[in-house]
Structure formats: C-alpha cells, structure tokens
Design an enzyme around this catalytic site. Structure first.
Site, PDB file in Angstrom:
ATOM      1  N   CYS A 124       0.794  -1.235   0.000  1.00 53.36           N
ATOM      2  CA  CYS A 124       0.000   0.000   0.000  1.00 53.36           C
ATOM      3  C   CYS A 124       0.831   1.292   0.000  1.00 53.36           C
ATOM      4  CB  CYS A 124      -1.060   0.013   1.092  1.00 53.36           C
ATOM      5  SG  CYS A 124      -0.622  -0.729   2.646  1.00 53.36           S
TER       6      CYS A 124
ATOM      7  N   ARG B  18       7.691 -11.262   4.644  1.00 52.08           N
ATOM      8  CA  ARG B  18       7.446 -11.060   6.076  1.00 52.08           C
ATOM      9  C   ARG B  18       8.235 -12.094   6.849  1.00 52.08           C
ATOM     10  NH1 ARG B  18       0.890  -9.897   5.752  1.00 52.08           N
ATOM     11  NH2 ARG B  18       1.139  -8.107   4.368  1.00 52.08           N
TER      12      ARG B  18
ATOM     13  N   GLN C 160       0.788 -10.953  -3.211  1.00 52.42           N
ATOM     14  CA  GLN C 160      -0.591 -10.548  -2.996  1.00 52.42           C
ATOM     15  C   GLN C 160      -1.204 -10.073  -4.297  1.00 52.42           C
ATOM     16  OE1 GLN C 160       0.208  -7.487  -0.012  1.00 52.42           O
ATOM     17  NE2 GLN C 160      -0.736  -8.818   1.514  1.00 52.42           N
TER      18      GLN C 160
ATOM     19  N   ASP D 289      -3.057  -7.560  -4.918  1.00 51.39           N
ATOM     20  CA  ASP D 289      -3.359  -6.443  -4.037  1.00 51.39           C
ATOM     21  C   ASP D 289      -3.894  -5.268  -4.838  1.00 51.39           C
ATOM     22  OD1 ASP D 289      -3.393  -5.278  -1.595  1.00 51.39           O
ATOM     23  OD2 ASP D 289      -1.232  -4.950  -1.430  1.00 51.39           O
TER      24      ASP D 289
ATOM     25  N   HIS E 180      -5.541  -1.189  -4.360  1.00 55.97           N
ATOM     26  CA  HIS E 180      -5.923  -0.074  -3.501  1.00 55.97           C
ATOM     27  C   HIS E 180      -6.802   0.848  -4.314  1.00 55.97           C
ATOM     28  CE1 HIS E 180      -2.400  -1.791  -1.529  1.00 55.97           C
ATOM     29  NE2 HIS E 180      -3.141  -1.600  -0.470  1.00 55.97           N
TER      30      HIS E 180
ATOM     31  N   LYS F 246     -12.173  -4.317   8.729  1.00 57.82           N
ATOM     32  CA  LYS F 246     -12.194  -5.097   7.489  1.00 57.82           C
ATOM     33  C   LYS F 246     -13.324  -6.099   7.458  1.00 57.82           C
ATOM     34  CE  LYS F 246      -9.182  -8.968   8.746  1.00 57.82           C
ATOM     35  NZ  LYS F 246      -7.798  -9.311   8.995  1.00 57.82           N
TER      36      LYS F 246
ATOM     37  N   HIS G  18      -8.438  -1.085   0.825  1.00 57.28           N
ATOM     38  CA  HIS G  18      -7.435  -2.126   0.542  1.00 57.28           C
ATOM     39  C   HIS G  18      -8.211  -3.391   0.264  1.00 57.28           C
ATOM     40  CE1 HIS G  18      -4.183  -0.105   3.141  1.00 57.28           C
ATOM     41  NE2 HIS G  18      -5.277   0.540   3.467  1.00 57.28           N
TER      42      HIS G  18
END
Length: 680
Positions: A375, A404, A422, A424, A426, A507, A553
RNA sequence: GCCGCCUUAGCUCAGUCGGUAGAGCGUCUCACUCGUAAUGAGAAGGUCAUCAGUUCGAUUCUGAUAGGCGGCUCCA
C-alpha cells in the site's frame, strides 16, 4: 421424526421442534424424572442454561431435553471426556497440576503442569486407563462450594486457585476457562465409583461449572487421545508452558471412525504432499524457510490463475501497476508499519555508509527494508501528480510480492510463507463513492472466487482493537458502519470478529468452505481513513477545493501461494480443466498409433490446449494408470477401431469412458470445457 | 519465538543392542507391446541433515546447528 435421513445439526433442528419439546415445571423435579424414557437425553436446558440430568429443578422453569448428538450435548460429552483424561493423568502422576480442560471442535483438551512432557507411549497408557474409568460407569456429582471451601479443597492446584481469583471475569481468564468457573456459584464435580451403593467412593474431583454426562459409560463409544503439545497457561507467552493433551470424542464408534476418516482425507489432500507428488512446487532448504519455488507444472496452474484474474481486473476497471521489492526505511515510518510490525519484517540492510580510515562515519548511509506491504508504494503512485475527482475511483492493482519474517514456528507450506505474492489493489475514492465502491468490490470478489470453484461463503467483520490502532473514533465508527451495511446487504451470514482489525481500519473478510467442509479466510476488504492522512493524499474536488480520498485495501486471493494451496486441497489435485497443468494426455493403445494421436494433439495445441502424447515404452495399462495418477482431466485413447472411424476415445477421471468420438467433436468438447471453466 | 517429536537413495520407508546399509515406487538400458489403474530382466543412485564430542571405530551414543512436523503465541 419427519426427516430421519438428515443428520442432527444446529441448522437442521428447527426451533419449532425444540420449543414443542420444552416443558414448564409445575413441581420440583429433575431431568432424570422428566426424561426417564429418553435414553438419548444426557443433560437438560433449564431456562436456556445447561444442567446435569439429576440436578433438582424447582417449579416454574422451562426445561428442554438435550441429546448427546446435538451441539450442546456433544460439548458436554467432550468436556466429560476431558475430565476422565485429567483423572487418568492424576492417577498415574498425582503431582500433575491441572490447568483447564474445555471441549473444542470435534474433541477436547486438558492442560497439565507436569515435570516431563507426555510421550506417545504415555498417551497410549492414558487411553487404557481412561477406558477403565469409562467402563466403571463413574458418576459425575455436582457440589456447590463457597469460595473459601473451594480454596481449601484445591489448595494443591495452583492454577485452579488462580481461576477462582478470576471468577466472574472469565473473559480475562483465557479461552476455555469459562468451563471451569462461570459467572454464578462455584461448583466442584466429583467422580464417584459405585454411586448409590454402600461402597461408593469419590475417586477424583475438579473445579468445574459443568454440566456433565450422567455416567462415564456414555463416553466409551468414541473417545481417542490424539496428541500432546505445549500451550501457554491462559494463552499468554508470558505465562508458563503447560502440556496439553488433545483428544476426540463422539457418541458412537461410527462417528469416531467417520471423523478419523475425515482427518485421513485431509492428510491425503495436504497441499505440501500433493505439491511434491504432482511436482508443483518445493521449498529448497538452500533458499530458506517459507520461501517456495514453483516447478513448471505448478507454474502452469499459477499462470492460469493469475491470467484469469488479470483479465477480470481489467474488465473491472482496475489499472495495473508495479513496484519494487525493497525500499528506504522512511516509507514504512510514514505509513506506520514500522511502528506496528517491525518484528514481522526482515531486518534492514544498511546501505551507502562510508567510513574514514579511522573508522569514523563520513556518510551515514541508510536502511532499506524488504517490503511487507504494497500500500505505501501505491500511495506514492497516487501522489505522483495532482489528482482530480474525475479520476476517482482510482483502482490500482498489482501482483505484489512481499516478504514477512514470520516466526519460525508458524511457517506452514504455502499457506503461511515468508515470501508471497498478494493480488493487491488499492482503491482511492471520495467519501460519497465509498459505499457503492465497497458494494461493487464485494460482489466482484465473490463472483471471482466462484469462478475458481469456491461456492460456500460467509463474511466476518473485524472491528477496532483500541490497543492496536490509530485514528479518531468518528472515522472508525463511520468506516465500521459502512462495512457492516455493505456486508449485511450481501445477504451472506456476517460473523463479528471484535478487535480483529488492522491498526489502520476495519475489514470484511470472506470465509470460504472447501470441498471437505473446512473454512479458509480468503479475501479481505479494508476501509482506511488513516493512511491517506499519513501520506497527505489529496484530490481536487469539483469546487476546486482540496479533499482527502478514502482508501480501500482489498486482496482477493490474499496471497496467490496460499490460494493456490487452498485450491489444491479443495480439488485434491484434480483441478478443473482450465487450471490443470496437463489438460489432455493422449494414450495410444500401441505405438503404431503414436502418429495418429500426435496429429490430434497438434490440433489441440493449436487451440491453446495443454496436451501431450504418452510416448513412453510402458504398456497400455500402465499408461492409463499413469494418466489417472496424474489426475489429467481428459485421457484420449486411440487404437485400431478409433483410427478406422477417424475417432478417439475418452477416459474421464472417474474411470468412465466414451468411445469412438469423432476427432473434431472431441476437440470441441475439450476446448469448450476449458473455455467454460467447468469441472470434468 | 516457546514446548515436544522427527531428519537413512529423487519419493515413501525398513535396518544397524556401535564394526560405513536395504525394499517398493521413480530414473536409465534392453527385450516385450492392439483396448481402459502396475510386462519382464538388468543397471545406476546414499560421507545415513550438518558440525563437534565420546570411542580403536559413530549412520547408531551425547551436544550444538539447520530444516521439517504437531501444537501454543503471532498473522499488516
């Protein structure tokens, strides 16, 4: 008894049935008296609370029978089994101190403080002793005690004493502790041998709020100890480690057998096993824990997964971006990730430092981090130039690989890796657009998950943890309310997850059930007012004013690797044709037909089908077996009869066959199955 | 990270009460090959996870390390 075929389950028991069974007591009685004829009733529900069958029930209460097969009854069975386990442990080792022993899904556990951990042999011995206790038909006897009495009786049980001190605040005591001490009066349960006879003896006792089965005999049909493992007392790593013994318990042998079979099936489907059997991916030690490589066949599947997603995102109005894998420290200071998740990030690389000959720093250098989240990078893309309200909602999508530093004990195949990608996105939008955008996003996510073959969903709403969050109450309230409205409007079940949110916003997560009934957390959609603030993101509104966008997100697969693993287990390796690494395996009856099939395969390949001929010198039967073991969706066979007819024969994964299909029809059928993404 | 267990051929696993090892599958070679889950024969393949220690000698015993497994804690 109108629906004998359906198994008892919480949803299969209409509430109307339960209420018709309810009785209002008019005089002092007990469950034993009320349900003398009903051998399947093991406890009673008195004004909604579970009571032992032999407990006296005064007049004026609403009483319902609870059978051993329904959820409450199963929980009681399992809790009683936990008691028998603890009794067995203290019989062998009187010095073992008792922790807690609650029922859990499909079974129970009990925690003990013992000098030496349990070995598998210990478990076998305990199983035997439990068997003896069960056979004796001991009775669980409830006794109300004052706090002082309890303290005196349990003077040798330090953990129980601690629980007594926490009475009434069981939420604080830790998960499962409420089975020992409830909000009401304190009770001790005694296990009595030969109850009612002159020889009756109390052989064991435990602080417990109950209730329990009328006799240990009811446990005997389906109990089995499973494993031992360590667990922190009251769930905190600051506390001592206790030894936990897990077991499973069922009303009947058949149900136990069915459960063990379910476990075996889950093991057969384990993505780590299938991944190496099917040559899809591996975790070379040389690379590092939790870091996978995808082999060609795994690569084909992954590519098909990604390609379809990419196409759908383009249709859905997303724009594709790319960002690097490492970044200067500053970025994650601005985003706040370093404040919250530094422990979960790979340690920084210190770059560009220059030293003088004497070792003093001439140029300080700076830290770079491997990125754990996409992000902040996307925020920089948003902020690369002035933005207009006309551009919103702006949907930035990336297959973003993140790293991670997961603790060593939690790394687990592809489902919990240290490096993963991901899908991912946004979404930047105005406050007014927020709700429609969230609704659209949720529908988009659910539709796409269905395309991959998952069908059974429910939603979870994770809300603020005051200890671990930033931002104003108003912003959180608005965000949470909006998400809740959107989730509710979807019509799916919504389960609250209090304090489960990330630090920057609440979320919704989509939970999906797989083919064998396990639920996996899949997609997440988070609403965030905070990061736009931290990055000072702005757009120019239609009145010329500067406004702050809202950020959504969302990840659909979550992690591609993890989603890959879920699909692999869901399909047990037998992917639908569009995802299968090899879609068609052509098997000649004898090598004289190699060329004929090679021609068919060429025609299939021309249509984009992943097809190959088995040219190995195995005999025909072996080739069929190999194709079956590879879980190829279509096995195409040709021999003399087929060649004469200009045809091929199909063999499907279930072993059925369809012979003499004209080649053109066969190709059309295969191409159609791949195009329509149907399972075959 | 914590507790326990595990690590022998590419895979699944035997085995050695301390004297450097075996099977099945897979791989390779040869022969065989005509209808829906295993044709036969032969060969190659292992410093028994790594590093120390004990011992005349360690794959076997001890310790450390790495990796894996099952839990716990954690999971942006």
């Amino acid at each position: 008894m109108s629906d004998v075929a359906s198994p008892p389950s919480p949803t299969a028991l209409p509430s109307a049935d339960t209420t018709t069974e309810a009785t209002k007591t008019t005089a002092t009685t007990s469950g034993v008296e009320l349900y003398a004829e009903r051998r399947d009733v093991v406890v009673v529900r008195v004004d909604g609370e579970l009571w032992d069958l032999d407990r006296e029930i005064p007049a004026g209460h609403v009483v319902e029978p609870v059978t051993i097969g329904e959820p409450d009854g199963l929980a009681v069975l399992r809790h009683s089994a936990a008691h028998v386990l603890a009794q067995a442990v203290q019989q062998v080792n009187p010095d073992a101190k008792l922790g807690i022993g609650p029922p859990v899904t499909d079974g129970f556990y009990y925690d003990f403080d013992v000098e030496t951990p349990f070995t598998p042999e210990d478990l076998k011995a305990l199983d035997k002793i439990m068997g003896r206790i069960i056979k004796e038909g001991q009775t669980f006897r409830r006794r109300v005690v004052t706090e002082d009495e309890a303290r005196a009786e349990l003077a040798g049980e330090p953990y129980k004493l601690e629980l007594i001190g926490l009475k009434g605040s069981s939420a604080e005591a830790g998960e499962g502790a409420d089975v020992e001490v409830g909000a009401g009066e304190l009770t001790i349960y005694e296990n009595v041998r030969g109850a009612g006879r002159e020889s009756e003896t109390v052989v064991w006792k435990d602080l417990c709020r109950g209730p329990h089965l009328p006799s240990t005999r009811l446990i005997g049909n389906g109990v089995q100890l499973q494993r031992s493992a360590a667990a922190y007392w009251r769930g905190s790593e600051k506390n001592p480690m206790l030894q936990r013994v897990y077991g499973t318990a069922w009303p009947s042998k058949d149900e136990l057998k069915a459960y063990l079979e379910r476990l075996a099936e889950a093991e057969r489907r384990d993505h780590r096993r299938l991944g190496s059997e099917m040559d899809l991916f591996s975790f070379p030690d040389e690379i590092g824990s939790g870091l996978a490589v995808f082999h060609p066949k795994g690569g084909v599947i992954r590519n098909a997964m990604e390609e379809y997603s990419r196409q759908k995102h383009i249709e859905g109005g997303y724009e594709f971006v790319y960002s690097p894998h490492i970044t200067k420290e500053k970025l994650y200071q601005v985003s706040g990730h370093l404040d919250w998740y530094a422990e979960g990030m790979y340690p920084p690389m210190h770059l560009d430092e220059e030293l003088d000959d004497d070792g003093t720093v001439r140029k300080p250098g700076q830290n770079y981090y491997l990125k754990p989240m996409n992000c902040p990078m996307h925020n920089l893309i948003f902020d690369a130039r002035g933005r207009s309200y006309r551009e919103l909602p702006l949907r930035l999508f990336e297959f973003g690989t993140v790293y991670r530093y997961e603790k060593s004990g939690v790394v687990h195949g592809l489902t919990r890796a240290r490096g993963f990608t991901q899908d991912d996105a946004h979404i930047y939008c105005t406050r007014e657009q927020m709700k429609d955008e969230l609704t659209g996003t949720l529908n988009f996510v659910l539709d796409l998950l269905k395309d991959y073959g998952l069908e059974d969903f429910y939603l979870e709403l994770s809300t603020r943890d005051p200890e671990k969050s930033v931002g104003s109450d108003e912003a959180w309230d608005e965000a949470t309310r909006t998400l809740e409205e959107v989730a509710t409007a979807s019509g799916l079940d919504l389960v609250p997850d209090p304090e489960g949110a990330a630090f920057y916003g609440p979320k919704i997560s989509v939970q999906a059930k797989d083919a064998i009934g396990r639920t996996w957390q899949m997609s997440t959609i988070q609403l965030d007012f905070n990061l736009p603030e931290k990055f000072d993101l702005q757009y120019t509104a239609d009145d010329g004013s500067r406004q702050r966008p809202v950020m959504i997100h969302r990840a659909l697969f979550g992690s591609i690797e993890r989603f890959f693993a879920v699909l692999l287990e869901h399909y047990a390796g037998a992917f639908p044709a569009w995802l299968a690494p090899v879609q068609v395996k052509a098997v000649p009856v004898a090598d004289a037909f190699d060329d004929y099939l090679a021609d068919v395969v060429t025609r299939l390949k021309a249509q984009g089908i992943r097809a190959e001929v088995d040219y190995s010198d195995d005999r025909f039967g072996k080739k069929i077996r190999n194709a079956a073991k590879e879980k190829v969706p279509f096995t195409l066979i040709a021999g003399g009869e087929d060649v004469e007819a200009g045809a091929v024969s199909f063999r499907f994964r279930d072993g059925t066959q369809e012979n003499g299909v004209p080649v053109a029809d066969a190709i059309e059928r295969i191409v159609g199955a791949v195009r329509d993404r149907v399972q075959v």
